[in-house]
Write an enzyme that holds these catalytic residues in place. Sequence first.
Site, PDB file in Angstrom:
ATOM      1  N   LYS A 188       0.633  -1.090   0.170  1.00  0.00           N
ATOM      2  CA  LYS A 188       0.002   0.155  -0.588  1.00  0.00           C
ATOM      3  C   LYS A 188       0.862   1.072   0.478  1.00  0.00           C
ATOM      4  O   LYS A 188       1.400   1.781   1.208  1.00  0.00           O
ATOM      5  CB  LYS A 188      -0.898   0.323   1.047  1.00  0.00           C
ATOM      6  CG  LYS A 188      -2.152   1.111   1.052  1.00  0.00           C
ATOM      7  CD  LYS A 188      -3.203   1.368   2.538  1.00  0.00           C
ATOM      8  CE  LYS A 188      -2.200   2.453   2.763  1.00  0.00           C
ATOM      9  NZ  LYS A 188      -2.253   4.059   2.688  1.00  0.00           N
ATOM     10  N   GLY A 241       6.745   4.957   8.031  1.00  0.00           N
ATOM     11  CA  GLY A 241       6.147   6.585   8.434  1.00  0.00           C
ATOM     12  C   GLY A 241       5.781   7.040  10.001  1.00  0.00           C
ATOM     13  O   GLY A 241       6.939   6.958  10.213  1.00  0.00           O
ATOM     14  N   GLU A 263       9.875   1.217  10.842  1.00  0.00           N
ATOM     15  CA  GLU A 263      10.675   1.505  10.374  1.00  0.00           C
ATOM     16  C   GLU A 263      10.149   3.899  10.591  1.00  0.00           C
ATOM     17  O   GLU A 263       9.339   4.257   9.381  1.00  0.00           O
ATOM     18  CB  GLU A 263      11.778   1.707   8.619  1.00  0.00           C
ATOM     19  CG  GLU A 263      12.563   2.366   8.729  1.00  0.00           C
ATOM     20  CD  GLU A 263      12.944   4.206   8.443  1.00  0.00           C
ATOM     21  OE1 GLU A 263      12.982   5.301   9.191  1.00  0.00           O
ATOM     22  OE2 GLU A 263      12.671   5.053   7.225  1.00  0.00           O
ATOM     23  N   CYS A 297      13.145  10.186   6.807  1.00  0.00           N
ATOM     24  CA  CYS A 297      12.919  10.328   7.936  1.00  0.00           C
ATOM     25  C   CYS A 297      14.321  10.611   9.143  1.00  0.00           C
ATOM     26  O   CYS A 297      13.805  11.131   9.982  1.00  0.00           O
ATOM     27  CB  CYS A 297      13.144   8.911   8.445  1.00  0.00           C
ATOM     28  SG  CYS A 297      13.749   8.535   7.564  1.00  0.00           S
ATOM     29  N   GLU A 398       9.381  15.857  16.035  1.00  0.00           N
ATOM     30  CA  GLU A 398       9.270  15.910  14.715  1.00  0.00           C
ATOM     31  C   GLU A 398       8.575  16.459  13.476  1.00  0.00           C
ATOM     32  O   GLU A 398       7.455  16.244  13.793  1.00  0.00           O
ATOM     33  CB  GLU A 398       9.460  14.211  13.815  1.00  0.00           C
ATOM     34  CG  GLU A 398      10.109  14.313  12.173  1.00  0.00           C
ATOM     35  CD  GLU A 398       9.681  12.684  11.988  1.00  0.00           C
ATOM     36  OE1 GLU A 398       8.437  12.479  12.542  1.00  0.00           O
ATOM     37  OE2 GLU A 398      10.396  12.179  11.538  1.00  0.00           O
TER      38      GLU A 398
HETATM   39  O1  TXE Z   1       1.986  10.347   7.791  1.00  0.00           O
HETATM   40  P1  TXE Z   1       1.447   8.785   8.307  1.00  0.00           P
HETATM   41  P2  TXE Z   1       0.888  11.245   7.741  1.00  0.00           P
HETATM   42  C1  TXE Z   1       6.249  11.641  10.099  1.00  0.00           C
HETATM   43  C2  TXE Z   1       6.046  13.129   9.578  1.00  0.00           C
HETATM   44  C3  TXE Z   1       4.996  13.077   9.760  1.00  0.00           C
HETATM   45  C4  TXE Z   1       3.640  12.421  10.121  1.00  0.00           C
HETATM   46  C5  TXE Z   1       2.487  12.191   9.553  1.00  0.00           C
HETATM   47  O2  TXE Z   1       6.423  13.654  11.139  1.00  0.00           O
HETATM   48  O3  TXE Z   1       4.056  14.762   9.914  1.00  0.00           O
HETATM   49  O4  TXE Z   1       4.635  11.078  10.360  1.00  0.00           O
HETATM   50  O5  TXE Z   1       2.069  12.134   7.954  1.00  0.00           O
HETATM   51  C6  TXE Z   1      -0.012   4.624   6.096  1.00  0.00           C
HETATM   52  N1  TXE Z   1      -2.964   1.545   9.695  1.00  0.00           N
HETATM   53  N2  TXE Z   1       5.712  10.804   8.652  1.00  0.00           N
HETATM   54  O6  TXE Z   1       0.382  10.851   8.086  1.00  0.00           O
HETATM   55  O7  TXE Z   1       0.426   7.933   9.090  1.00  0.00           O
HETATM   56  C7  TXE Z   1      -0.964   6.055   5.749  1.00  0.00           C
HETATM   57  O8  TXE Z   1      -1.769   5.996   4.715  1.00  0.00           O
HETATM   58  C8  TXE Z   1      -2.177   1.330   8.882  1.00  0.00           C
HETATM   59  C9  TXE Z   1       7.295  10.608   8.794  1.00  0.00           C
HETATM   60  O9  TXE Z   1       1.501  11.486   6.183  1.00  0.00           O
HETATM   61  O10 TXE Z   1       2.787   7.712   8.969  1.00  0.00           O
HETATM   62  C10 TXE Z   1       0.652   6.018   4.527  1.00  0.00           C
HETATM   63  O11 TXE Z   1       0.511   4.800   3.645  1.00  0.00           O
HETATM   64  N3  TXE Z   1      -1.632   2.253   7.825  1.00  0.00           N
HETATM   65  C11 TXE Z   1       8.102   8.904   7.813  1.00  0.00           C
HETATM   66  C12 TXE Z   1       1.818   5.654   5.633  1.00  0.00           C
HETATM   67  O12 TXE Z   1       1.029   4.617   6.402  1.00  0.00           O
HETATM   68  C13 TXE Z   1      -1.820   3.599   8.120  1.00  0.00           C
HETATM   69  C14 TXE Z   1       7.560   9.378   6.439  1.00  0.00           C
HETATM   70  C15 TXE Z   1       2.475   6.578   6.383  1.00  0.00           C
HETATM   71  O13 TXE Z   1       1.385   7.640   6.733  1.00  0.00           O
HETATM   72  C16 TXE Z   1      -2.599   4.137   9.496  1.00  0.00           C
HETATM   73  C17 TXE Z   1       6.184  10.440   6.725  1.00  0.00           C
HETATM   74  C18 TXE Z   1      -3.079   2.811  10.295  1.00  0.00           C
HETATM   75  N4  TXE Z   1      -4.129   3.802  11.426  1.00  0.00           N
HETATM   76  C19 TXE Z   1       5.348  10.985   7.903  1.00  0.00           C
HETATM   77  N5  TXE Z   1      -2.435   5.437   8.632  1.00  0.00           N
HETATM   78  C20 TXE Z   1       9.354   8.912   7.903  1.00  0.00           C
HETATM   79  N6  TXE Z   1       9.707   8.046   9.102  1.00  0.00           N
HETATM   80  O14 TXE Z   1      10.214   8.467   6.457  1.00  0.00           O
HETATM   81  C21 TXE Z   1      -2.247   5.359   8.113  1.00  0.00           C
HETATM   82  N7  TXE Z   1      -1.512   4.967   7.703  1.00  0.00           N
END
Ligand code: TXE
Length: 503
Positions: A188, A241, A263, A297, A398
Amino acid sequence: MENVVRDEQSMEEEATLVVHMYIDGQWVEGAAGETRDIVNPANGRTIATAVEGTAEDAGRAIQAAKRAFYTTWWDTPAIERAKLLFDVARKLEERGDEFAKTETLNNGKPLREAIFDVYDTISCFKYYAGLATKPHGQTYEVPDPQQAMVVREPIGVCGQIVPWNYPLMMAAWKLAPALAAGNTVVFKPSELTPLSAVKLFEIFEEVGFPRGVVNLVLGAGATVGQEIAASHDVDKVAFTGGTATGRKIMEASLGNLKKVSLELGGKSPNVVFADADFDTAVDYALFGIFANQGQVCSAGSRLLLEESIHDAFIEALIKKAKTIQVGPGLDQRSQMGPLISEAHMEKVLRYIEIGKQEGATLVHGGKRITEGKLKDGYFVEPTIFTNTRPDMRIVQEEIFGPVLAIQTFKSEEEAIHLANDTIYGLAGAVFTNDVSRAFRVVKRIRAGITWINSYHPTYNEAPWGGYKQSGHGRELGTFGYEAYTEVKQINNNLKVEPIGWFD
Ligand code: TXE
């Protein structure tokens, strides 16, 4: 049915383009018949429409992956899996330019960064294609007449959920090792950036992965992602994420105690000692925080400066930051692009306000760019805060944007203390010309990825992942491969006769 993501011009002209999910070897609509607009963050315009998957769609993909695992894939020899992955790499090479432009168009990053991502993606598929056929497992010298060995076997159905900051590269980091090791996958992408993943699955189809081995589901985290994390038919979930989402995924995974690798986020320290090569440290400090608009990240979002160079360093940093060209990623002159979405931009701008209210000194940037052709995009100036305190939110949390928080230290001990003073532990760097000090400090930094006199280089060959709340497990390298395997002990008796235990 139209699945193909075309070049950027036709996408800009033809927002009616619809991209589909790839489930059980078919390009399909979502069960609910809904769609979602996919937006170019450089101008807010819709560039495609993606079908919106549901939990039901994720369920179908999981069943397809399960069937494929037990019928075809687990018997497919490593050399055949390797061939398919090499074929993927070759097709990516042929279409590299198109992939880079799609990535920039959908994610916003400058084209030169997207080109790097495509190269990394190609290397990742090649690396794991090669690794699939290399020796795995061990044998043990146990007492006669027994023999003991360990073999590595695939885990089964792997759910993989990735974010929007490196859509293609994150897809490769997840898919290549999982498939090389013999797993089937339900993948996904982020609902914001599905386009390069759709193209990648077109390639999977072209090279001939058996039906059900690779499945692409599109849609929201709370529905599709949640189903992947919770399903009892998923044997492992791998996620990149935010830390808050990582926690939800871990909770959802408890039902069948599936394997979990995470991660997550970071607030990584970049420590510069007075004896460091000044220009090199300035250069990497900027690269560490402003590459990919800070949406990394491992971003060097905290710069720790030794007090004696503090003023001169900040002066040099600001001088260079002023020259950073912010603009649409597809414009070759752009060195920094827009943030991923309006909502994310608002979050970053809120953090800048918080920093000011907390009493940090804003010495550069701090605003959305609203002039000329950038007015409809989500552009934020490269931003630098000084005079921070360790307890400030802009130092601890972050932000995931182009916002640098500078801290000061007087001694090596204090530098180490400040470097480790957050809940995160993903990455860290130290700049110094004293080799012993470099190793002393790196040894004390509680982080999974560290650099001496550089920032950000990443290799498919070396492990990637974090300490503390930055994650669980490692991706890439042999560590990343092993994370997609189970370990089986096999014992063989060379003397087949009763042992007479109950005689
Ligand atoms: O990321 P999410 P978001 C951090 C960064 C950012 C914050 C939120 O600080 O401001 O996270 O970003 C899926 N069950 N990072 O909301 O929610 C979602 O659809 C299963 C750090 O955009 O982490 C997407 O495919 N999946 C980071 C993925 O998770 C779920 C990179 C990432 O989304 C879900 C991005 C759930 N309940 C953001 N909710 C890094 N470490 O590189 C969401 N998703």
